[in-house]
Design a protein around this motif. Sequence first.
Motif, PDB file in Angstrom:
ATOM      1  N   VAL A  42       0.911  -1.186  -0.102  1.00 23.07           N
ATOM      2  CA  VAL A  42       0.006   0.110  -0.146  1.00 23.07           C
ATOM      3  C   VAL A  42       0.922   1.202  -0.100  1.00 23.07           C
ATOM      4  CG1 VAL A  42      -1.626   0.910   1.254  1.00 23.07           C
ATOM      5  CG2 VAL A  42      -2.050  -1.252   1.171  1.00 23.07           C
ATOM      6  N   LEU A  43       0.910   1.777  -1.235  1.00 25.49           N
ATOM      7  CA  LEU A  43       2.040   2.876  -1.196  1.00 25.49           C
ATOM      8  C   LEU A  43       1.491   4.399  -1.012  1.00 25.49           C
ATOM      9  CD1 LEU A  43       3.550   1.762  -4.745  1.00 25.49           C
ATOM     10  CD2 LEU A  43       4.103   1.120  -2.258  1.00 25.49           C
ATOM     11  N   CYS A  44       0.070   4.531  -1.058  1.00 27.99           N
ATOM     12  CA  CYS A  44      -0.414   5.879  -0.861  1.00 27.99           C
ATOM     13  C   CYS A  44      -1.930   5.794  -0.748  1.00 27.99           C
ATOM     14  CB  CYS A  44       0.095   6.962  -1.756  1.00 27.99           C
ATOM     15  SG  CYS A  44      -0.215   6.608  -3.713  1.00 27.99           S
ATOM     16  N   GLU A  45      -2.403   6.897  -0.539  1.00 31.07           N
ATOM     17  CA  GLU A  45      -3.955   6.996  -0.634  1.00 31.07           C
ATOM     18  C   GLU A  45      -4.512   6.321  -2.118  1.00 31.07           C
ATOM     19  OE1 GLU A  45      -7.663   7.861   1.007  1.00 31.07           O
ATOM     20  OE2 GLU A  45      -5.678   7.964   1.947  1.00 31.07           O
ATOM     21  N   ASN A  46      -5.352   5.376  -1.980  1.00 33.44           N
ATOM     22  CA  ASN A  46      -5.894   4.728  -3.103  1.00 33.44           C
ATOM     23  C   ASN A  46      -4.975   3.746  -4.071  1.00 33.44           C
ATOM     24  OD1 ASN A  46      -8.448   6.005  -3.305  1.00 33.44           O
ATOM     25  ND2 ASN A  46      -7.542   7.881  -3.892  1.00 33.44           N
ATOM     26  N   LEU A  47      -3.677   3.647  -3.627  1.00 29.86           N
ATOM     27  CA  LEU A  47      -3.158   2.483  -4.355  1.00 29.86           C
ATOM     28  C   LEU A  47      -2.533   1.358  -3.546  1.00 29.86           C
ATOM     29  CD1 LEU A  47      -1.751   1.687  -7.158  1.00 29.86           C
ATOM     30  CD2 LEU A  47       0.245   3.331  -6.386  1.00 29.86           C
ATOM     31  N   ALA A  48      -2.528   0.191  -3.999  1.00 28.56           N
ATOM     32  CA  ALA A  48      -1.748  -0.969  -3.426  1.00 28.56           C
ATOM     33  C   ALA A  48      -1.075  -1.582  -4.863  1.00 28.56           C
ATOM     34  CB  ALA A  48      -2.800  -1.681  -2.834  1.00 28.56           C
ATOM     35  N   LEU A  49       0.045  -1.895  -4.738  1.00 32.32           N
ATOM     36  CA  LEU A  49       0.819  -2.544  -5.697  1.00 32.32           C
ATOM     37  C   LEU A  49       1.162  -3.839  -5.313  1.00 32.32           C
ATOM     38  CD1 LEU A  49       2.134  -2.168  -8.507  1.00 32.32           C
ATOM     39  CD2 LEU A  49       4.310  -1.197  -7.218  1.00 32.32           C
ATOM     40  N   PHE A 100       0.087   8.458 -10.543  1.00 33.07           N
ATOM     41  CA  PHE A 100      -0.067   8.646  -9.156  1.00 33.07           C
ATOM     42  C   PHE A 100       0.797  10.096  -8.790  1.00 33.07           C
ATOM     43  CE2 PHE A 100      -2.414   5.124  -8.832  1.00 33.07           C
ATOM     44  CZ  PHE A 100      -3.351   5.172  -7.992  1.00 33.07           C
ATOM     45  N   SER A 101       1.267  10.489  -9.699  1.00 33.78           N
ATOM     46  CA  SER A 101       2.069  11.877  -9.530  1.00 33.78           C
ATOM     47  C   SER A 101       1.400  13.073  -9.893  1.00 33.78           C
ATOM     48  CB  SER A 101       3.289  12.151 -10.220  1.00 33.78           C
ATOM     49  OG  SER A 101       2.934  11.990 -11.473  1.00 33.78           O
ATOM     50  N   ASP A 102       0.078  12.841 -10.477  1.00 39.25           N
ATOM     51  CA  ASP A 102      -0.844  13.834 -10.938  1.00 39.25           C
ATOM     52  C   ASP A 102      -2.335  13.737 -10.331  1.00 39.25           C
ATOM     53  OD1 ASP A 102      -3.028  15.236 -12.632  1.00 39.25           O
ATOM     54  OD2 ASP A 102      -1.340  15.296 -14.187  1.00 39.25           O
ATOM     55  N   GLU A 103      -2.902  14.402  -9.377  1.00 41.05           N
ATOM     56  CA  GLU A 103      -4.172  14.523  -8.853  1.00 41.05           C
ATOM     57  C   GLU A 103      -5.371  14.133 -10.097  1.00 41.05           C
ATOM     58  OE1 GLU A 103      -5.158  14.177  -5.879  1.00 41.05           O
ATOM     59  OE2 GLU A 103      -3.156  14.275  -5.090  1.00 41.05           O
ATOM     60  N   THR A 118      -9.309  10.777 -12.752  1.00 40.04           N
ATOM     61  CA  THR A 118      -9.739  10.101 -13.967  1.00 40.04           C
ATOM     62  C   THR A 118      -9.847   8.581 -13.781  1.00 40.04           C
ATOM     63  OG1 THR A 118      -8.842  11.984 -15.382  1.00 40.04           O
ATOM     64  CG2 THR A 118      -9.338  10.097 -16.493  1.00 40.04           C
ATOM     65  N   LEU A 119      -8.629   7.972 -13.287  1.00 39.31           N
ATOM     66  CA  LEU A 119      -8.829   6.759 -13.110  1.00 39.31           C
ATOM     67  C   LEU A 119      -9.884   6.328 -11.919  1.00 39.31           C
ATOM     68  CD1 LEU A 119      -7.241   3.986 -13.587  1.00 39.31           C
ATOM     69  CD2 LEU A 119      -5.602   4.408 -11.863  1.00 39.31           C
ATOM     70  N   LEU A 120     -10.057   6.913 -10.936  1.00 42.60           N
ATOM     71  CA  LEU A 120     -11.021   6.582  -9.932  1.00 42.60           C
ATOM     72  C   LEU A 120     -12.490   6.786 -10.566  1.00 42.60           C
ATOM     73  CD1 LEU A 120      -9.563   8.438  -6.692  1.00 42.60           C
ATOM     74  CD2 LEU A 120      -9.757   5.777  -7.251  1.00 42.60           C
ATOM     75  N   ASP A 121     -12.679   7.366 -11.418  1.00 41.11           N
ATOM     76  CA  ASP A 121     -13.839   7.802 -12.294  1.00 41.11           C
ATOM     77  C   ASP A 121     -14.111   6.760 -13.325  1.00 41.11           C
ATOM     78  OD1 ASP A 121     -14.437   9.757 -10.513  1.00 41.11           O
ATOM     79  OD2 ASP A 121     -13.715  11.449 -11.569  1.00 41.11           O
TER      80      ASP A 121
END
Length: 147
Positions: free
Chosen positions: A57-64, A121-124, A129-132
Amino acid sequence: MLSYLLKEENCFIKESVKDWKEAIHVACESMIEQGYCTQEYEKAIFDSTEQYGPYYVLCENLALIHASNHSGVNETQMAVTLLKNPIKFTQDGYDVRILVTLVAKDKESHMAGIVAVSNIFSDEKKIQTLLDAKDGKEIYRIFSENS
């Protein structure tokens, strides 16, 4: 080029999962079904999580989601699962909605996937866009454009 590493049929949207174990299973399922890895790979992720915690789990919203390339890996491949409802891997951890599963035979062949994840993940705006995204095709397009 990301096309050898991520296929459109390995991009999914799922409403929810009940816990972190189901999240891991869902994230690995298509990779196992298609023979990119075996159940041993999924077990290695469970074992590593039990030992080290959810290191992926690298950051909010992302697990690699990944494990050692020595544990049931047959071929390098990636899958992306978008959860409509977030999951926490620990009680006080980040909410995770994007599960990127990485199955790598070696230390180099998966780098296009890492670049795409980093670019997104370096661009909000790209994260949103991915979450949507409405379907797997849209998830695939977003990753392809960012590799």
